[in-house]
Structure formats: structure tokens, C-alpha cells
Design a protein around this motif. Structure first.
Motif, mmCIF file in Angstrom:
data_model
loop_
_atom_site.group_PDB
_atom_site.id
_atom_site.type_symbol
_atom_site.label_atom_id
_atom_site.label_comp_id
_atom_site.label_asym_id
_atom_site.label_seq_id
_atom_site.Cartn_x
_atom_site.Cartn_y
_atom_site.Cartn_z
ATOM 1 N N ARG A 248 0.942 -1.128 -0.239
ATOM 2 C CA ARG A 248 -0.105 0.098 0.027
ATOM 3 C C ARG A 248 0.859 1.174 0.064
ATOM 4 N NH1 ARG A 248 -2.943 -3.722 2.765
ATOM 5 N NH2 ARG A 248 -4.943 -3.820 2.368
ATOM 6 N N PRO A 249 0.311 2.431 -0.511
ATOM 7 C CA PRO A 249 1.167 3.543 -0.378
ATOM 8 C C PRO A 249 1.792 3.893 0.776
ATOM 9 C CG PRO A 249 -0.575 3.929 -1.847
ATOM 10 C CD PRO A 249 -0.821 2.486 -1.153
ATOM 11 N N ALA A 250 1.082 3.754 1.789
ATOM 12 C CA ALA A 250 1.638 4.213 3.180
ATOM 13 C C ALA A 250 2.983 3.289 3.331
ATOM 14 C CB ALA A 250 0.598 4.061 4.165
ATOM 15 N N SER A 251 2.921 2.350 3.291
ATOM 16 C CA SER A 251 4.021 1.275 3.332
ATOM 17 C C SER A 251 5.278 1.665 2.402
ATOM 18 C CB SER A 251 3.875 -0.181 3.233
ATOM 19 O OG SER A 251 3.489 -0.388 1.819
ATOM 20 N N MET A 252 5.209 2.392 1.471
ATOM 21 C CA MET A 252 6.161 2.928 0.485
ATOM 22 C C MET A 252 6.731 3.930 1.067
ATOM 23 S SD MET A 252 5.590 0.613 -1.707
ATOM 24 C CE MET A 252 6.618 1.141 -3.151
ATOM 25 N N ALA A 253 6.523 4.677 1.923
ATOM 26 C CA ALA A 253 7.237 6.153 2.287
ATOM 27 C C ALA A 253 8.482 5.652 2.720
ATOM 28 C CB ALA A 253 6.390 6.755 3.544
ATOM 29 N N LEU B 137 -0.836 -1.288 -10.168
ATOM 30 C CA LEU B 137 0.124 -1.273 -8.913
ATOM 31 C C LEU B 137 0.719 0.238 -8.854
ATOM 32 C CD1 LEU B 137 1.455 -2.116 -6.567
ATOM 33 C CD2 LEU B 137 3.322 -3.087 -8.020
ATOM 34 N N ARG B 138 1.236 0.744 -9.911
ATOM 35 C CA ARG B 138 1.787 2.086 -10.088
ATOM 36 C C ARG B 138 0.774 3.192 -9.517
ATOM 37 N NH1 ARG B 138 5.174 4.932 -14.790
ATOM 38 N NH2 ARG B 138 5.747 6.781 -13.606
ATOM 39 N N GLY B 139 -0.604 3.036 -10.056
ATOM 40 C CA GLY B 139 -1.485 3.859 -9.986
ATOM 41 C C GLY B 139 -1.921 3.641 -8.508
ATOM 42 N N ARG B 140 -2.080 2.643 -7.665
ATOM 43 C CA ARG B 140 -2.369 2.494 -6.369
ATOM 44 C C ARG B 140 -0.977 3.281 -5.563
ATOM 45 N NH1 ARG B 140 -3.322 -2.967 -6.907
ATOM 46 N NH2 ARG B 140 -1.717 -3.466 -5.250
#
Length: 97
Positions: free
Chosen positions: A12-17, A68-71
Motif C-alpha cells: 500500500r502507498p503508506a508502506s512505501m514511504a 500497482l503504479r496507480g495505487r
């Protein structure tokens, strides 16, 4: 063949920070792969093109990666939306990319 793989639902985006993610995608089926499977003999095709099945596999991978990139990017500011594509110079890899 091996089972189809899909991106983890936990990504998820939050886990990518502050992290970097590496995604490996193998090329689609090539004429070489098909000939080896059908005959068991090396067809001596070193820069083999994709088969129709390989082109379909590449399109499916593109759709999965685009989603995936969009998410991932939906939670990032534009300055942090950076992706790097590294690909082999072989035709099957370039056509898959």
C-alpha cells in the motif's frame, strides 16, 4: 507451468514511504521457450521473439503493473512519483517491457 503471480495485497502507498521496491518481471513466452518445450532440443534461437502467448502475457503484466503504479502513486506527491525500468537488450525482454 509455474503459477501466475500477482502483487501482494499488503503493498500500500503508506508502506512505501521512504522505501524502495524492486519488482522483477520475466519476459513472456518466446519462440525459444516454446520450441524447447515442444521438442526438448535447443532450437539455437538466441534473440527469440515473443510468441502470441508471450505477447498476451506481457500485456497482462503491463496491466498489473499499471494498476500497482496507480495505487502507489495515488498517495505520493508528484515529485516522488519516480519509477526506473531496467531491461535486457534482448528482443523478448524489450517487447515485454
Amino acid at each position: 507451468g509455474p503459477p501466475e503471480r500477482t502483487p501482494s495485497a499488503r503493498l500500500r502507498p503508506a508502506s512505501m514511504a521512504g522505501t524502495k521496491t524492486v519488482i522483477f518481471v520475466r519476459h513472456g513466452e518466446s519462440e525459444y521457450n516454446r520450441a524447447m518445450r515442444e521438442t526438448g532440443k535447443d532450437p539455437l534461437i538466441r534473440d527469440a521473439p515473443l510468441t502470441e502467448k508471450g505477447k498476451t502475457q506481457a500485456a497482462k503484466a503491463r496491466d498489473v503493473l499499471a494498476a500497482l503504479r496507480g495505487r502507489v502513486e495515488s498517495g505520493l506527491p508528484p515529485t516522488e512519483r519516480q519509477w526506473l525500468l531496467v531491461v535486457s537488450p534482448l528482443r523478448r525482454a524489450l517487447d515485454t517491457a
